[in-house]
Design a protein around this motif. Structure first.
Motif, PDB file in Angstrom:
ATOM      1  N   ARG A   3       0.960  -1.212   0.016  1.00  0.00           N
ATOM      2  CA  ARG A   3       0.038  -0.175  -0.070  1.00  0.00           C
ATOM      3  C   ARG A   3       0.965   1.211  -0.087  1.00  0.00           C
ATOM      4  O   ARG A   3       2.117   1.203   0.310  1.00  0.00           O
ATOM      5  N   ALA A  52       3.619  -1.927  -4.855  1.00  0.00           N
ATOM      6  CA  ALA A  52       4.753  -1.368  -3.980  1.00  0.00           C
ATOM      7  C   ALA A  52       5.829  -1.255  -4.932  1.00  0.00           C
ATOM      8  O   ALA A  52       7.154  -1.026  -4.540  1.00  0.00           O
ATOM      9  N   VAL A  67       5.671   4.143   0.816  1.00  0.00           N
ATOM     10  CA  VAL A  67       5.186   3.005   0.032  1.00  0.00           C
ATOM     11  C   VAL A  67       5.602   1.753   1.304  1.00  0.00           C
ATOM     12  O   VAL A  67       6.968   1.803   1.641  1.00  0.00           O
ATOM     13  N   TYR A  68       4.745   1.271   1.532  1.00  0.00           N
ATOM     14  CA  TYR A  68       4.774  -0.110   2.134  1.00  0.00           C
ATOM     15  C   TYR A  68       4.580  -1.508   1.416  1.00  0.00           C
ATOM     16  O   TYR A  68       3.705  -1.634   0.748  1.00  0.00           O
ATOM     17  N   LYS A  69       5.602  -2.578   1.472  1.00  0.00           N
ATOM     18  CA  LYS A  69       5.527  -3.706   0.875  1.00  0.00           C
ATOM     19  C   LYS A  69       5.105  -4.755   1.822  1.00  0.00           C
ATOM     20  O   LYS A  69       5.580  -4.923   3.024  1.00  0.00           O
TER      21      LYS A  69
END
Ligand SMILES: Cc1ncc(C[n+]2csc(CCOP(=O)(O)OP(=O)(O)O)c2C)c(N)n1
Ligand code: SF4
Ligand code: SF4
Ligand code: SF4
Lengths: 87, 252
Positions: A3, A52, A67-69
């Motif tokens: 997200r 991501a 940005v989160y993976k």
């Protein structure tokens, strides 16, 4: 799921991020921030498509996007797998 | 489910809103510089020499020590700083009005002398800060407040290609032109600025990167249209690429 988080108070509504996303996930919202700019957003329900890739964040001139993976759980147990599906 | 952050503001960039117009590439270029300072662990030993132009407050955005130079004189100030403190990492950040008009003499001689400094040159084809006057880099036919019917080569000459000129000088170790309009170009910019910083840390010579940049406000364009202009009009005249990447023997 992966997200992004857009810091709305920093967004200047330039929309460069909207052209960067290979999935076309980012659009202009109807909200204005305190600076008077119409901020960018990922519409409800579409965030699950985010990979991501960080293209949006790289093109943002104002460092608005984090940005989160999602990471595969280290444990291979079934419980962990089940959890992943839910969120 | 666990997640990790794969992209966020670099540490060398202050968590602070900038004064730049929406879509201005100055912010993007600042962030790239910040990322490289972090990755090369240079922040603690950096002395930035900032210039006059929209980026005049760069020292409010990058968490490094800084000296503010008079208009165009950043390479001369940086020469003094570096010669006095050889242990420091010294770079300038200059616009095209600053570097290619009033500061033309300073940049040419600093490059030619092979000063061990690095230069980030932001070419947005106008004087942004003062309201969009013609710069030496203004494109043929481009309308500005001081050439309202468009730049005319007969009376104003053709736009100056700085990267090609700088690359021809003896003291230069690295020289490139890049852009930040797409992710691909932006990645090249990061590589180039890194090289321009590395030739200083290795003591090889002068490092220079010209970054094609937007000024949506003075171009009278939306940020998206301005971003498109980079590929449509600027890159055909100002080709991207590495013009010099030399080793120490070549650099005087
Ligand atoms: C000695 C001197 N002459 C003129 C000026 C006015 N001035 C301020 S910024 C500027 C040009 C800036 O343009 P550029 O370097 O292209 O930077 P940008 O604002 O486009 O980023 C000028 C002419 C000044 N500050 N000092
Ligand atoms: S990280 Fe990639 S996929 Fe996700 S919103 Fe940004 S550009 Fe789109
Ligand atoms: S690129 Fe950044 S400032 Fe521009 S609209 Fe997107 S989040 Fe907002
Ligand atoms: S005037 Fe131009 S260069 Fe200056 S902040 Fe605005 S868009 Fe950027």
């Amino acid at each position: 799921m992966s997200r992004i988080v857009i810091r709305e108070e920093r967004c200047k509504g330039c929309l460069l991020c909207t052209t960067a996303c290979p999935k076309g996930l980012i659009v202009q919202s109807e909200r204005f921030n305190k600076m008077g700019y119409k901020v960018a957003e990922v519409p409800e329900g579409r965030m699950a498509e985010c990979t991501a890739c960080a293209s949006c964040a790289k093109l943002c001139p104002d460092c608005c996007i984090t940005v989160y993976k999602s990471e595969k759980p280290a444990a291979k147990g079934k419980a962990a797998g089940g959890k992943k599906e839910k969120k | 489910m666990s997640e990790k952050i794969v992209f966020q503001k670099p540490e060398s960039v202050y968590d602070r809103a900038t004064h730049y117009c929406p879509g201005c590439h100055h912010g993007t270029i600042h962030r790239l510089v910040g990322e490289i300072l972090d990755e090369m662990k240079l922040r603690e030993k950096t002395i930035l020499v900032s210039s006059i132009g929209c980026s005049v407050f760069l020292y409010n955005y990058l968490e490094v020590d800084a000296v503010e130079a008079p208009h165009g004189r950043a390479p001369a100030v940086a020469t003094g700083v570096k010669r006095a403190r050889m242990d420091k990492f010294v770079f300038t950040y200059q616009g095209d009005g600053d570097l290619a008009s009033i500061g033309m003499a300073e940049i040419m001689h600093a490059a030619n002398r092979g000063e061990r400094i690095s230069v980030v040159f932001v070419n947005n084809t106008v004087y942004g800060m003062t309201g969009g006057q013609m710069a030496p880099t203004t494109m043929e036919g481009q309308k500005t407040t001081t050439c309202p019917s468009g730049r005319c080569p007969e009376s104003h000459g053709l736009p100056i290609r700085m990267a090609e000129i700088i690359a021809s000088l003896g003291g230069v170790a690295f020289c490139a032109r890049t852009a930040v309009d797409t992710v691909k170009n932006l990645n090249q910019t990061k590589k180039a600025i890194r090289r321009a910083f590395e030739v200083q840390t290795a003591g090889t010579g002068f490092g220079f990167v010209e970054v094609l940049s937007t000024c949506p406000t003075n171009w009278r364009m939306t940020p998206l249209k301005a971003n498109e202009r980079i590929a449509a009009e600027m890159i055909p005249y100002f080709p991207l690429g590495v013009f010099k990447d030399a080793d120490a023997e070549v650099c005087a």
